[in-house]
Design a protein around this motif. Sequence first.
Motif: not given
Length: 382
Positions: A18, A42, A162-163, A166, A170, A173-174
């Motif tokens: 992560t 998420q 955004h996440t 991750t 992924d 997604k940031q």
Amino acid sequence: MVDVTEEEMDNPTFKRDTVLSDVHLHCPNKRHLMVRLNAVGQPVFLSYFKLIWNTEDSASEKHVREATTEREHQYRSGDELCDKDRNNLKKERELNSEGVEALLDDDGDLEVVRRPRSASDLEAEDLLRDRVYPVILMKAKEDAFEDEEQECTCSDVVKIEHTMATPLEDVGKQVWRAAFLLADYILFIRDTFRCCSVLELGGGTGIASIIMGTVAKRVYCTDVGEDLLAMCEQNVALNKHLMEPGRGEVKVKELNWLKDEFCTDPEAPYSWSDEEIADLHDHCTVIMAADVFYDDDLTDALFRTLYRITHNLRNSCTVYLALEKRLNFTLRHMDVTCEAYSHFRNTLHDLENLQDRKMKYTVEPIKLDFCQFLIYERIEQL
């Protein structure tokens, strides 16, 4: 409860790592609001990133600091300091350092001595700083964040979903620092991109394409993964107010570097039409990518895609690549290295030296002495 066999407990398996972007660690938001869960479960967060169009305030603050330092030097150069001057200097120091004075002890360790806080200080702090409380996400008629919504309609705020934290697959997604760096450069030379047609590879959350959409005529923001592309499309919709003055257009499309062709299946979301592919080949003069060089196989795939697309372009094209050199200690080298960056440099060197009768690639580094329009830490590894 979930039954776990003894054999499973004795043989744990770690399938993924992560990672968390430094942008989210130091995000200057008033609140971190989780707005929803994405298709894979998420948490999705909403962040506001303010554009700094006027740099006069920063210059004024710098002038004040320099003037204070100069006056302090003048005080020190005299034989004696009168009590009045000492008090004035002490007040300036307290105001500029916000009541914190750094000292070294006998061993050379840093000590921070804070002056006692009075009731007036606490009242002043309440006026300057927003209180942060836990946020409970719920449906209601009244929007608890109405003020922030009104603020985000301004032309100087970028709104990004955004996440955070991750797995490696992924990370798109940031929001990453190199995307901010690329956005800074776009705004710094924005007249260069007016009325251009632009392609972004690995657009992620879409922040670079959104900034480019404020000046360019059309931007194709591409990546892979339906969930990521849906998030990117949502961010484009959230920032329509930024693109309306220039009437720029941002189209979110799928582009898989591991495949040789565009996705043209009309049943697939974010696929390309024949007209869009023709428009890209006929009018694209700018290609950009930010923070996509972290895996050697993906780096190779990106350069193959870059070579294939530029070969089909009718016009000459400028490619802007922004990245952050990430240093890691490896057991293989028993030293701190940056293998992903080294592989990127080698691949870029091979592209520049490629013998091709039709295409010639020239590589030029860009100095990081241009203005900063977004709030982030511009480290030397960028």
